[in-house]
Design a protein around this motif. Sequence first.
Motif, PDB file in Angstrom:
ATOM      1  N   MET A   1      20.353 -15.133 121.536  1.00 39.21           N
ATOM      2  CA  MET A   1      20.377 -14.248 120.375  1.00 39.21           C
ATOM      3  C   MET A   1      19.625 -14.922 119.241  1.00 39.21           C
TER       4      MET A   1
ATOM      5  N   SER B   1      20.920 -11.661 114.861  1.00 39.10           N
ATOM      6  CA  SER B   1      21.976 -11.190 115.764  1.00 39.10           C
ATOM      7  C   SER B   1      23.258 -11.993 115.571  1.00 39.10           C
ATOM      8  N   TRP B   2      23.116 -13.317 115.386  1.00 46.12           N
ATOM      9  CA  TRP B   2      24.299 -14.152 115.139  1.00 46.12           C
ATOM     10  C   TRP B   2      24.991 -13.751 113.837  1.00 46.12           C
TER      11      TRP B   2
ATOM     12  N   ASP C   1      24.488 -12.846 124.751  1.00 45.38           N
ATOM     13  CA  ASP C   1      24.042 -11.470 124.562  1.00 45.38           C
ATOM     14  C   ASP C   1      24.902 -10.792 123.508  1.00 45.38           C
ATOM     15  N   PHE C   2      24.326  -9.790 122.891  1.00 46.95           N
ATOM     16  CA  PHE C   2      25.069  -8.980 121.928  1.00 46.95           C
ATOM     17  C   PHE C   2      25.675  -7.826 122.724  1.00 46.95           C
TER      18      PHE C   2
END
Length: 87
Positions: free
Chosen positions: A1, A5-6, A59-60
């Motif tokens: 990510m 995203s984090w 992954d998100f």
Amino acid sequence: MGILSWIVMGLLAGALAKWIMPGKDPGGIIVTILIGIVGALIGGFLAGLLGIGEGRAVDFDLGSLILAVIGALILLWLYRKVAGRPA
């Protein structure tokens, strides 16, 4: 990510953790994001120890979000114990 995203995952995980475990905590959205990001790391680490994940949130997805929320809940509980606030 990626870093964005984090941050988004941290915001979601931290907000969900504070919603599940409400209470007065110092800090605003930045602290919530940090609790969520560190919570994702804790959740991923614990999942790796238990053999139910890769040991990290890569992954998100729903599984990563659940791990992040569990980690954030643990972190929030520990923070309140150390800070002397009721959990």
